[in-house]
Design a protein around this motif. Structure first.
Motif, PDB file in Angstrom:
ATOM      1  N   ARG A 220       0.870  -1.177   0.000  1.00  0.00           N
ATOM      2  CA  ARG A 220       0.000   0.000   0.000  1.00  0.00           C
ATOM      3  C   ARG A 220       0.909   1.230   0.000  1.00  0.00           C
ATOM      4  O   ARG A 220       1.781   1.356   0.859  1.00  0.00           O
ATOM      5  N   LEU A 221       0.685   2.149  -0.933  1.00  0.00           N
ATOM      6  CA  LEU A 221       1.679   3.175  -1.211  1.00  0.00           C
ATOM      7  C   LEU A 221       1.025   4.527  -1.451  1.00  0.00           C
ATOM      8  O   LEU A 221       0.085   4.642  -2.236  1.00  0.00           O
ATOM      9  N   GLY A 222       1.528   5.558  -0.773  1.00  0.00           N
ATOM     10  CA  GLY A 222       1.151   6.929  -1.090  1.00  0.00           C
ATOM     11  C   GLY A 222       2.034   7.450  -2.201  1.00  0.00           C
ATOM     12  O   GLY A 222       3.228   7.146  -2.268  1.00  0.00           O
ATOM     13  N   VAL A 223       1.453   8.271  -3.086  1.00  0.00           N
ATOM     14  CA  VAL A 223       2.168   8.743  -4.276  1.00  0.00           C
ATOM     15  C   VAL A 223       1.895  10.232  -4.456  1.00  0.00           C
ATOM     16  O   VAL A 223       0.748  10.683  -4.303  1.00  0.00           O
ATOM     17  N   LEU A 224       2.941  10.987  -4.787  1.00  0.00           N
ATOM     18  CA  LEU A 224       2.793  12.428  -5.021  1.00  0.00           C
ATOM     19  C   LEU A 224       3.689  12.860  -6.169  1.00  0.00           C
ATOM     20  O   LEU A 224       4.879  12.530  -6.188  1.00  0.00           O
ATOM     21  N   SER A 225       3.119  13.585  -7.115  1.00  0.00           N
ATOM     22  CA  SER A 225       3.873  14.178  -8.228  1.00  0.00           C
ATOM     23  C   SER A 225       3.862  15.693  -8.080  1.00  0.00           C
ATOM     24  O   SER A 225       2.812  16.287  -7.801  1.00  0.00           O
ATOM     25  N   CYS A 226       5.043  16.319  -8.280  1.00  0.00           N
ATOM     26  CA  CYS A 226       5.152  17.760  -8.048  1.00  0.00           C
ATOM     27  C   CYS A 226       6.024  18.431  -9.100  1.00  0.00           C
ATOM     28  O   CYS A 226       6.837  17.781  -9.770  1.00  0.00           O
ATOM     29  N   HIS A 227       5.852  19.736  -9.214  1.00  0.00           N
ATOM     30  CA  HIS A 227       6.715  20.598 -10.034  1.00  0.00           C
ATOM     31  C   HIS A 227       6.843  21.905  -9.260  1.00  0.00           C
ATOM     32  O   HIS A 227       5.916  22.714  -9.236  1.00  0.00           O
ATOM     33  N   LEU A 228       7.993  22.085  -8.609  1.00  0.00           N
ATOM     34  CA  LEU A 228       8.147  23.192  -7.672  1.00  0.00           C
ATOM     35  C   LEU A 228       8.543  24.486  -8.366  1.00  0.00           C
ATOM     36  O   LEU A 228       8.981  24.500  -9.514  1.00  0.00           O
ATOM     37  N   SER A 229       8.409  25.575  -7.638  1.00  0.00           N
ATOM     38  CA  SER A 229       8.573  26.925  -8.165  1.00  0.00           C
ATOM     39  C   SER A 229      10.005  27.199  -8.613  1.00  0.00           C
ATOM     40  O   SER A 229      10.974  26.641  -8.087  1.00  0.00           O
ATOM     41  N   LEU A 230      10.137  28.146  -9.531  1.00  0.00           N
ATOM     42  CA  LEU A 230      11.445  28.649  -9.936  1.00  0.00           C
ATOM     43  C   LEU A 230      12.012  29.608  -8.890  1.00  0.00           C
ATOM     44  O   LEU A 230      13.229  29.833  -8.862  1.00  0.00           O
TER      45      LEU A 230
ATOM     46  N   LEU B  54       4.859  19.833   0.593  1.00  0.00           N
ATOM     47  CA  LEU B  54       4.983  18.484   0.052  1.00  0.00           C
ATOM     48  C   LEU B  54       5.114  17.464   1.193  1.00  0.00           C
ATOM     49  O   LEU B  54       4.410  16.442   1.210  1.00  0.00           O
ATOM     50  N   LEU B  55       5.991  17.742   2.135  1.00  0.00           N
ATOM     51  CA  LEU B  55       6.170  16.826   3.264  1.00  0.00           C
ATOM     52  C   LEU B  55       4.889  16.696   4.081  1.00  0.00           C
ATOM     53  O   LEU B  55       4.518  15.595   4.507  1.00  0.00           O
ATOM     54  N   ASP B  56       4.198  17.822   4.293  1.00  0.00           N
ATOM     55  CA  ASP B  56       2.943  17.785   5.034  1.00  0.00           C
ATOM     56  C   ASP B  56       1.888  16.964   4.300  1.00  0.00           C
ATOM     57  O   ASP B  56       1.153  16.174   4.907  1.00  0.00           O
ATOM     58  N   ARG B  57       1.817  17.164   2.999  1.00  0.00           N
ATOM     59  CA  ARG B  57       0.814  16.453   2.204  1.00  0.00           C
ATOM     60  C   ARG B  57       1.106  14.963   2.163  1.00  0.00           C
ATOM     61  O   ARG B  57       0.198  14.127   2.253  1.00  0.00           O
ATOM     62  N   LEU B  58       2.377  14.598   2.052  1.00  0.00           N
ATOM     63  CA  LEU B  58       2.748  13.186   2.033  1.00  0.00           C
ATOM     64  C   LEU B  58       2.371  12.533   3.363  1.00  0.00           C
ATOM     65  O   LEU B  58       1.816  11.428   3.388  1.00  0.00           O
ATOM     66  N   ALA B  59       2.641  13.224   4.472  1.00  0.00           N
ATOM     67  CA  ALA B  59       2.276  12.693   5.787  1.00  0.00           C
ATOM     68  C   ALA B  59       0.763  12.573   5.929  1.00  0.00           C
ATOM     69  O   ALA B  59       0.253  11.631   6.558  1.00  0.00           O
ATOM     70  N   ALA B  60       0.020  13.516   5.351  1.00  0.00           N
ATOM     71  CA  ALA B  60      -1.441  13.520   5.473  1.00  0.00           C
ATOM     72  C   ALA B  60      -2.098  12.383   4.695  1.00  0.00           C
ATOM     73  O   ALA B  60      -3.285  12.102   4.915  1.00  0.00           O
ATOM     74  N   LEU B  61      -1.362  11.729   3.806  1.00  0.00           N
ATOM     75  CA  LEU B  61      -1.936  10.594   3.092  1.00  0.00           C
ATOM     76  C   LEU B  61      -2.235   9.437   4.037  1.00  0.00           C
ATOM     77  O   LEU B  61      -3.033   8.559   3.721  1.00  0.00           O
ATOM     78  N   GLY B  62      -1.564   9.429   5.195  1.00  0.00           N
ATOM     79  CA  GLY B  62      -1.896   8.456   6.227  1.00  0.00           C
ATOM     80  C   GLY B  62      -1.476   7.033   5.921  1.00  0.00           C
ATOM     81  O   GLY B  62      -2.132   6.086   6.365  1.00  0.00           O
TER      82      GLY B  62
ATOM     83  N   GLU C  35       1.989   4.199   5.631  1.00  0.00           N
ATOM     84  CA  GLU C  35       3.336   3.996   6.161  1.00  0.00           C
ATOM     85  C   GLU C  35       4.410   4.241   5.113  1.00  0.00           C
ATOM     86  O   GLU C  35       5.486   4.784   5.402  1.00  0.00           O
ATOM     87  N   HIS C  36       4.118   3.859   3.868  1.00  0.00           N
ATOM     88  CA  HIS C  36       5.116   3.945   2.809  1.00  0.00           C
ATOM     89  C   HIS C  36       4.624   4.897   1.718  1.00  0.00           C
ATOM     90  O   HIS C  36       3.462   4.822   1.300  1.00  0.00           O
ATOM     91  N   ALA C  37       5.514   5.772   1.263  1.00  0.00           N
ATOM     92  CA  ALA C  37       5.103   6.767   0.271  1.00  0.00           C
ATOM     93  C   ALA C  37       6.293   7.174  -0.575  1.00  0.00           C
ATOM     94  O   ALA C  37       7.457   7.072  -0.163  1.00  0.00           O
ATOM     95  N   ILE C  38       5.981   7.676  -1.768  1.00  0.00           N
ATOM     96  CA  ILE C  38       6.994   8.202  -2.673  1.00  0.00           C
ATOM     97  C   ILE C  38       6.542   9.568  -3.173  1.00  0.00           C
ATOM     98  O   ILE C  38       5.345   9.857  -3.239  1.00  0.00           O
ATOM     99  N   ALA C  39       7.494  10.406  -3.505  1.00  0.00           N
ATOM    100  CA  ALA C  39       7.225  11.696  -4.125  1.00  0.00           C
ATOM    101  C   ALA C  39       8.285  11.916  -5.189  1.00  0.00           C
ATOM    102  O   ALA C  39       9.444  11.512  -5.022  1.00  0.00           O
ATOM    103  N   GLY C  40       7.908  12.545  -6.261  1.00  0.00           N
ATOM    104  CA  GLY C  40       8.889  12.797  -7.310  1.00  0.00           C
ATOM    105  C   GLY C  40       8.453  13.914  -8.207  1.00  0.00           C
ATOM    106  O   GLY C  40       7.280  14.272  -8.261  1.00  0.00           O
TER     107      GLY C  40
ATOM    108  N   THR D 231      17.583  19.813   0.193  1.00  0.00           N
ATOM    109  CA  THR D 231      18.091  19.363   1.487  1.00  0.00           C
ATOM    110  C   THR D 231      16.946  19.124   2.465  1.00  0.00           C
ATOM    111  O   THR D 231      16.970  18.164   3.256  1.00  0.00           O
ATOM    112  N   ARG D 232      15.935  19.979   2.429  1.00  0.00           N
ATOM    113  CA  ARG D 232      14.775  19.810   3.306  1.00  0.00           C
ATOM    114  C   ARG D 232      14.082  18.485   3.038  1.00  0.00           C
ATOM    115  O   ARG D 232      13.701  17.764   3.971  1.00  0.00           O
TER     116      ARG D 232
END
Length: 240
Positions: A114-124, A136-144, A146-151, A164-165
């Motif tokens: 079971r996997l949380g997934v997030l796709s992003c394109h951050l600001s210039l 992004l970190l808050d949203r990933l945690a809010a998926l509720g 245990e295991h998640a990916i973001a890219g 670094t964050r």
């Protein structure tokens, strides 16, 4: 599925520049990567955007999971091995004079994982980008889950404040298990890594990088498909 009931998952992150380049080459690259999940940036957002994204998914033997214009560009594609629990497209606060940004998110099951997934394109803009990294970190945690990916396209190299964050909390998959080339930008003279896949600590990263030896795909295809190079990660996700 692996013998210990964990699941091998192939994740591709790819900025497709609104499909303004060679879409046949783009589909060949995606199909050759054989991904379970594709984290798309700069998906079509305007006239008939859903049909364009669906056409790309079909050409790559995938389906559209979520995102596109409703997430201001990020989207997620998946294969039929993926069972979708829920999706949510999130629009981020708009800075006057800047592009609207957003996240495409989902919770899925693949095999026993079971996997949380997030796709992003951050600001210039670096200050806005740093704030979006926190979101992004808050949203990933809010998926509720245990295991998640973001890219996605971070518009920043490793060592930057936002990069670094993210890597302080998540695994930077390239740094954890480099496989293939590192640099994703530019397509013709790649000299920096601004696209990345991150995973929570419980996921085993088996390899991650720009795939250079894809069956049926040439260097010409990679250069013609879009203005970024793709990032492919192979992950072992525990059952859950």
């Amino acid at each position: 599925m692996a013998s210990d009931d964990s699941t091998l998952v192939r994740v591709l992150s790819y900025n497709i520049r609104s499909m303004r380049d060679d879409t046949e080459a783009l589909a060949r690259v995606i199909r050759a990567c054989a991904p379970d999940l594709v984290l798309v940036q700069e998906a079509p957002r305007f006239f008939r955007w859903r049909k364009k994204l669906a056409r790309l998914a079909r050409a790559a033997d995938l389906v559209t999971l979520t995102g596109g214009a409703t997430a201001a560009g990020p989207a997620i594609l998946c294969n039929l091995r993926t069972t979708v629990e829920r999706t949510e497209d999130v629009l981020l606060p708009l800075t006057p004079g800047q592009h609207r940004r957003g996240f495409a998110t989902a919770v899925v099951r693949i095999g026993g994982a079971r996997l949380g997934v997030l796709s992003c394109h951050l600001s210039l803009r670096k200050d806005e980008r740093f704030e979006q990294g926190g979101m992004l970190l808050d949203r990933l945690a809010a998926l509720g889950v245990e295991h998640a990916i973001a890219g996605g396209d971070l518009n920043e190299r490793p060592g930057g404040r936002t990069f670094t964050r993210l890597s302080a909390t998540l695994q930077d998959c390239w740094a954890t298990a480099p496989d293939g080339a590192e640099h994703t930008w530019t397509r013709t003279e790649p000299h920096q890594r601004i696209d990345a896949i991150f995973a929570t600590k419980g996921i085993e990263v088996l390899g991650c990088g720009v795939p250079l030896e894809l069956p049926g795909v040439t260097g010409t295809d990679l250069r013609a498909a879009t203005d970024h190079l793709p990032v492919l990660a192979t992950l072992r996700v525990p059952a859950g």
